[in-house]
Design a protein around this motif. Structure first.
Motif, mmCIF file in Angstrom:
data_model
loop_
_atom_site.group_PDB
_atom_site.id
_atom_site.type_symbol
_atom_site.label_atom_id
_atom_site.label_comp_id
_atom_site.label_asym_id
_atom_site.label_seq_id
_atom_site.Cartn_x
_atom_site.Cartn_y
_atom_site.Cartn_z
ATOM 1 N N ARG A 31 36.813 50.355 49.719
ATOM 2 C CA ARG A 31 36.393 48.959 49.568
ATOM 3 C C ARG A 31 37.311 48.214 48.604
ATOM 4 N NH1 ARG A 31 31.095 51.113 49.020
ATOM 5 N NH2 ARG A 31 30.881 50.133 46.990
ATOM 6 N N LEU A 32 37.702 48.877 47.508
ATOM 7 C CA LEU A 32 38.608 48.228 46.554
ATOM 8 C C LEU A 32 39.967 47.968 47.196
ATOM 9 C CD1 LEU A 32 39.129 47.115 43.741
ATOM 10 C CD2 LEU A 32 39.813 49.421 43.034
ATOM 11 N N ARG A 33 40.464 48.919 47.953
ATOM 12 C CA ARG A 33 41.755 48.736 48.634
ATOM 13 C C ARG A 33 41.652 47.589 49.651
ATOM 14 N NH1 ARG A 33 45.657 51.650 47.777
ATOM 15 N NH2 ARG A 33 44.433 53.472 47.204
ATOM 16 N N ARG A 34 40.565 47.557 50.416
ATOM 17 C CA ARG A 34 40.374 46.486 51.402
ATOM 18 C C ARG A 34 40.266 45.130 50.707
ATOM 19 N NH1 ARG A 34 41.313 43.332 55.173
ATOM 20 N NH2 ARG A 34 39.595 42.441 56.338
ATOM 21 N N ALA A 71 32.563 41.451 38.025
ATOM 22 C CA ALA A 71 31.494 42.462 38.106
ATOM 23 C C ALA A 71 31.620 43.301 39.376
ATOM 24 C CB ALA A 71 30.121 41.784 38.054
ATOM 25 N N TYR A 72 31.998 42.677 40.477
ATOM 26 C CA TYR A 72 32.201 43.422 41.721
ATOM 27 C C TYR A 72 33.365 44.397 41.569
ATOM 28 C CZ TYR A 72 32.759 44.413 46.708
ATOM 29 O OH TYR A 72 32.863 45.046 47.927
ATOM 30 N N LEU A 73 34.449 43.956 40.970
ATOM 31 C CA LEU A 73 35.580 44.851 40.728
ATOM 32 C C LEU A 73 35.179 46.007 39.814
ATOM 33 C CD1 LEU A 73 38.452 42.252 40.214
ATOM 34 C CD2 LEU A 73 38.287 43.947 42.065
ATOM 35 N N VAL A 74 34.450 45.706 38.743
ATOM 36 C CA VAL A 74 33.994 46.756 37.828
ATOM 37 C C VAL A 74 33.149 47.770 38.585
ATOM 38 C CG1 VAL A 74 32.486 47.251 35.843
ATOM 39 C CG2 VAL A 74 34.137 45.365 35.728
ATOM 40 N N ASP A 97 36.082 48.235 33.025
ATOM 41 C CA ASP A 97 36.127 46.836 32.588
ATOM 42 C C ASP A 97 37.566 46.354 32.409
ATOM 43 O OD1 ASP A 97 33.355 46.560 32.553
ATOM 44 O OD2 ASP A 97 33.189 47.084 30.432
ATOM 45 N N ARG A 98 38.388 47.148 31.748
ATOM 46 C CA ARG A 98 39.776 46.759 31.514
ATOM 47 C C ARG A 98 40.554 46.712 32.823
ATOM 48 N NH1 ARG A 98 44.528 49.585 30.686
ATOM 49 N NH2 ARG A 98 43.407 51.548 30.638
ATOM 50 N N ARG A 99 40.360 47.713 33.659
ATOM 51 C CA ARG A 99 41.091 47.762 34.921
ATOM 52 C C ARG A 99 40.681 46.605 35.843
ATOM 53 N NH1 ARG A 99 42.531 53.935 36.217
ATOM 54 N NH2 ARG A 99 42.713 54.631 34.069
ATOM 55 N N VAL A 157 42.413 43.475 34.586
ATOM 56 C CA VAL A 157 43.841 43.433 34.947
ATOM 57 C C VAL A 157 43.998 43.084 36.429
ATOM 58 C CG1 VAL A 157 45.928 44.843 35.223
ATOM 59 C CG2 VAL A 157 44.604 44.950 33.094
ATOM 60 N N LEU A 158 43.198 43.681 37.293
ATOM 61 C CA LEU A 158 43.262 43.354 38.721
ATOM 62 C C LEU A 158 43.001 41.872 38.952
ATOM 63 C CD1 LEU A 158 41.331 46.361 40.317
ATOM 64 C CD2 LEU A 158 43.715 45.752 40.764
ATOM 65 N N TYR A 159 41.950 41.375 38.346
ATOM 66 C CA TYR A 159 41.560 39.990 38.584
ATOM 67 C C TYR A 159 42.591 39.005 38.037
ATOM 68 C CZ TYR A 159 38.602 35.891 39.088
ATOM 69 O OH TYR A 159 38.108 34.676 39.451
ATOM 70 N N ARG A 160 43.050 39.250 36.838
ATOM 71 C CA ARG A 160 44.026 38.330 36.245
ATOM 72 C C ARG A 160 45.369 38.402 36.967
ATOM 73 N NH1 ARG A 160 42.597 37.068 30.205
ATOM 74 N NH2 ARG A 160 40.338 37.196 30.359
ATOM 75 N N THR A 161 45.694 39.562 37.517
ATOM 76 C CA THR A 161 46.900 39.675 38.334
ATOM 77 C C THR A 161 46.764 38.812 39.588
ATOM 78 O OG1 THR A 161 47.350 41.896 37.504
ATOM 79 C CG2 THR A 161 48.430 41.271 39.567
#
Length: 194
Positions: free
Chosen positions: A97-100, A140-143, A155-157, A160-164
């Motif tokens: 799901r994260l990859r998609r 929150a979904y990414l976390v 939380d950190r990862r 980073v994903l979101y801000r990227t």
């Protein structure tokens, strides 16, 4: 409110145009992305849509109501709709799901809409509140996905994903080439590493 269901037929010149509230909201979104919130005005939108201002007032009480609908559209299309699509298409594995999700959102050409809402939020409380709510839901979904995949420091990862992604949208809006799929996959691999 779900936009797109009710429409009103409006005679304009020699042609008849049927517009729904969603037609107005989508036109407002295009105008917001291109020129900012100050450019979201009833008369120019009516000209763009080829109708009189009366069509607008069939669906909205005033410009402020349109701006509220525009924020709701951004929240639904850019957040809830994307999450639903990922949940429906990617199976049960959180890493899949994260990859998609990453492939979907990094491939999406934002066309400045997200950045325009962020610029609007810098000057108006209602937009700022909507922005914070959307950012909170997205992160929150990414976390959740990173946590469910068993990776540490979710939380950190997720941040980073979101801000990227936000940086990617800003760079593309300024004319940069998009990140390629291998780069997006490498970012996800990092987020899922143990």
């Amino acid at each position: 409110m779900a936009y797109g269901h009710a429409s009103r037929t409006v005679a304009y010149g020699q042609r008849v145009v049927a517009l729904s509230a969603s037609d107005w909201v989508r036109a407002a979104a295009r105008r917001l992305a291109a020129d900012g919130v100050d450019a979201v005005r009833v008369e120019p939108l009516a000209r763009e849509l080829g109708v009189s201002k009366g069509s607008f007032y069939w669906h909205f009480s005033d410009r402020d109501a349109l701006l509220g609908a525009l924020l709701e559209y951004w929240r639904e299309a850019g957040t809830a709709g994307v999450i639903s699509q990922v949940e429906d298409e990617a199976g049960t594995d959180p890493a899949d799901r994260l990859r998609r999700l990453a492939r979907l959102v990094f491939a999406h050409a934002d066309k400045g809409f997200d950045g325009a809402v962020r610029a609007w939020a810098a000057r108006e409380g209602r937009a700022r509140d909507a922005l914070r709510a959307v950012d909170d839901v997205r992160v929150a979904y990414l976390v959740r996905l990173v946590t469910d995949a068993g990776a540490p420091d979710a939380d950190r990862r997720a941040a980073v994903l979101y801000r990227t992604l936000l940086g990617e949208y800003a760079m593309r809006h300024a004319g940069a080439d998009p990140l390629d799929r291998d780069a997006v996959d490498a970012l996800v691999d990092w987020a899922l590493s143990r």
